[in-house]
Design an enzyme around this catalytic site. Structure first.
Site, PDB file in Angstrom:
ATOM      1  N   GLY A  97       0.797  -1.221   0.000  1.00 36.45           N
ATOM      2  CA  GLY A  97       0.000   0.000   0.000  1.00 36.45           C
ATOM      3  C   GLY A  97       0.830   1.271   0.000  1.00 36.45           C
ATOM      4  N   GLY A  99       2.594   3.807   1.426  1.00 31.52           N
ATOM      5  CA  GLY A  99       3.204   4.101   2.715  1.00 31.52           C
ATOM      6  C   GLY A  99       3.709   5.520   2.839  1.00 31.52           C
ATOM      7  N   ARG A 100       4.042   6.142   1.697  1.00 28.66           N
ATOM      8  CA  ARG A 100       4.532   7.531   1.720  1.00 28.66           C
ATOM      9  C   ARG A 100       3.734   8.425   0.777  1.00 28.66           C
ATOM     10  NH1 ARG A 100      10.864   8.177   0.915  1.00 28.66           N
ATOM     11  NH2 ARG A 100      10.584   6.505  -0.595  1.00 28.66           N
ATOM     12  N   ASP A 131       7.547   6.336   8.915  1.00 25.76           N
ATOM     13  CA  ASP A 131       6.932   7.611   9.287  1.00 25.76           C
ATOM     14  C   ASP A 131       6.214   8.302   8.131  1.00 25.76           C
ATOM     15  OD1 ASP A 131       9.026   8.539   7.714  1.00 25.76           O
ATOM     16  OD2 ASP A 131      10.207   9.304   9.405  1.00 25.76           O
ATOM     17  N   ASP A 267       4.792  -4.251  -7.252  1.00 29.86           N
ATOM     18  CA  ASP A 267       4.085  -3.090  -6.705  1.00 29.86           C
ATOM     19  C   ASP A 267       4.653  -1.788  -7.246  1.00 29.86           C
ATOM     20  OD1 ASP A 267       6.163  -4.248  -4.805  1.00 29.86           O
ATOM     21  OD2 ASP A 267       6.031  -2.217  -4.023  1.00 29.86           O
ATOM     22  N   ASN A 268       5.764  -1.847  -7.972  1.00 27.87           N
ATOM     23  CA  ASN A 268       6.328  -0.660  -8.609  1.00 27.87           C
ATOM     24  C   ASN A 268       6.105  -0.667 -10.120  1.00 27.87           C
ATOM     25  OD1 ASN A 268       7.313   0.276  -6.161  1.00 27.87           O
ATOM     26  ND2 ASN A 268       9.304  -0.688  -6.421  1.00 27.87           N
TER      27      ASN A 268
END
Length: 511
Positions: A97, A99-100, A131, A267-268
């Site tokens: 998913g 994430g950033r 983060d 996923d890329n």
């Protein structure tokens, strides 16, 4: 300013979690979660791509620095992150998913949709114990490189703006146990769609066939207008063929300009055949089929330059498995994949012929191309500069013309080998049915004069981290006309001092 025209068709048509809960977790029944970007209190706009903004229908947003940094957003912007899965380095990774990445939504202009998202604007449920931030270093790399690829005529996402967040972010660039503070940044990036192979893999792995069908229909109707979606029993077959076509074109263009993605996980991989997720990428300096810029890819070198065609085939097979419930015909899927493998190398040879200024591929050229490839590999000649040295009347080409592409001193036998190849090239060119002028025009449109080498990015990043953006903006200007030698100071091989420099020849997935 047309932020008010941003819509949310994806979230209106797909199931989602609207709780706003940022807890990192599995989201088994939804395709997205609503999220709120992080608060940044001292943002600074570094650059804004006004031409792109106007093109996609947003207008001049430069004055709206809050939106470009994902701050104080108007009420019509419903931010979210999507769920997808993927194979990472050949292994099933399950749910991944955004994430950033956090989506603002879509905007429509003159019948074309563009999705808008921030990269680095904070954590999402898919951040996987991270983060959700990005650093200035990696943000500059993506901002400049995605635009460089666009101007090289390679299918790609594009960058709208680059902002500093005013906060420090902790990163371990080489995963060496030595984390350091770096300046935080946010990139606004755009694409017709950011849908990936992994979106379809996730739904298939969860046996959510109805959702899989809905997502496929959404994709076909919005992004594949060439496919007849009404009363067409073969529409999913036609769609998979079209995905293969777009992917093939993208990878061939990577080979043409010498681009190495570095992390070709499923996923890329864009479902639209776009170059996405600029992380440990590199333009190739010295020719090396085994070159990978990604330290995480060592020692297996799964995603090395010479393997990108093979890996694209593998990734398409993974997608075929994911969408099998929509087609239920393994033979037709296998045939499409077999055809891809054959067409890929046919198109690859046609691309090479263009780089050499040859008007067609002859049966004898397979041997010619193989000999050239082995020569480049053994002598480690600079890929871009080699082809530039060929751009003159064939009869005038001399061995000395290639000295600017040497990364080491060549011995007498190696120089003789290069000379012999030049003679073979001169003989081969005599078989062209086009004039020498037409041949040179073909080469000039195919072979770039400017590529955004990693050492140039490294220098620009070092300066920018000290508040100096002169090189950043000069590179931005240079990359807009890559087939013209307007900046000869950038048109040279990588300096030897950068041979083993982290951030130049070696990068990590955090790059």
């Amino acid at each position: 300013m047309n932020i008010k025209n941003i819509t949310h068709h994806f979230t209106e048509q797909c199931p989602g979690d609207f709780s706003g809960n940022l807890m990192q977790r599995q989201t088994p029944d939804v395709m997205f979660c609503t999220v709120e970007p992080a608060d940044f209190h001292q943002t600074e706009l570094i650059d804004f791509n006004e031409e792109l903004s106007i093109e996609i229908g947003l207008g001049n947003l430069e004055s709206d620095k809050n939106f470009l940094a994902a701050q104080n957003l108007p009420g019509n912007i419903k931010t979210y992150a999507t769920a997808y899965a993927g194979h990472q380095f050949g292994n099933w990774a399950g749910q991944l998913g955004d994430g950033r990445a956090i989506y603002a939504g879509e905007i429509f202009n003159q019948g074309k949709q563009t999705e808008i998202q921030w990269k680095g604007a904070g954590a999402t449920p898919y951040s996987r114990h991270a983060d959700g931030r990005a650093v200035l270093r990696s943000s500059i790399r993506e901002y400049l490189m995605s635009e460089a690829m666009f101007h090289l005529n390679v299918p790609t996402t594009r960058a709208l703006s680059l902002s500093k967040t005013g906060e420090d972010v902790i990163r371990d660039i080489q995963y060496s146990g030595n984390p350091q503070k770096e300046q935080g940044a946010v990139v606004v990036r755009t694409a017709e769609s950011f849908l990936r192979f992994g979106h379809f893999e996730l739904l298939s792995a969860r046996n959510q066939t109805d959702l899989l069908k809905n997502l496929a229909d959404y994709t076909i109707e919005n992004f594949y207008p060439e496919i007849n979606s009404e009363n067409n029993p073969n529409k999913y077959i036609d769609w998979f063929k079209a995905i293969c076509d777009r992917t093939l074109k993208m990878i061939i263009d990577w080979y043409r300009v010498g681009f190495v993605h570095g992390v070709m996980n499923t996923d890329n991989m864009s479902i639209l055949g776009l170059t996405i997720d600029y992380g440990p990428f590199s333009m190739m300096d010295g020719y090396d089929l085994e070159f990978t810029p990604n330290t995480t890819d060592l020692p297996g070198k799964r995603y090395a330059f010479g393997k990108q065609g093979q890996i694209s085939h593998w990734n398409l097979a993974a997608l075929a498995n994911a969408i099998f419930p929509l087609i239920n015909d393994s033979e037709i899927l296998e045939k499409i994949l077999d055809d891809y493998g054959k067409r890929f190398w046919t198109e690859h040879d046609r691309m090479l012929a263009n780089k050499f200024g040859l008007d067609e591929v002859l049966a004898e050229d397979e041997k010619f191309f193989t000999e050239w490839q082995q020569l480049m590999q053994d002598l480690n000649l600079d890929y871009t500069l080699f082809f530039q040295s060929l751009e003159k009347p064939a009869s005038e080409i001399k061995t000395d013309d290639f000295s600017n592409s040497f990364y080491r001193s060549l011995n007498e036998n190696e120089l003789k080998r290069l000379s012999n190849f030049i003679e073979k090239y001169q003989t081969r060119k005599l078989k062209n049915k086009i004039t020498e002028t037409e041949s040179l025009e073909l080469m000039s449109k195919t072979n770039p004069k400017f590529i955004l080498r990693n050492y140039l990015l490294f220098e620009a990043i070092q300066d920018a981290e000290n508040g100096d953006y002169k090189l950043f903006f000069k590179l931005k200007e240079a990359l807009q006309n890559p087939y013209e030698n307007r900046f000869p100071e950038f048109n040279k091989k990588r300096p030897s001092k950068y041979d083993n420099q982290t951030g130049c020849s070696q990068l990590s997935c955090s790059s």
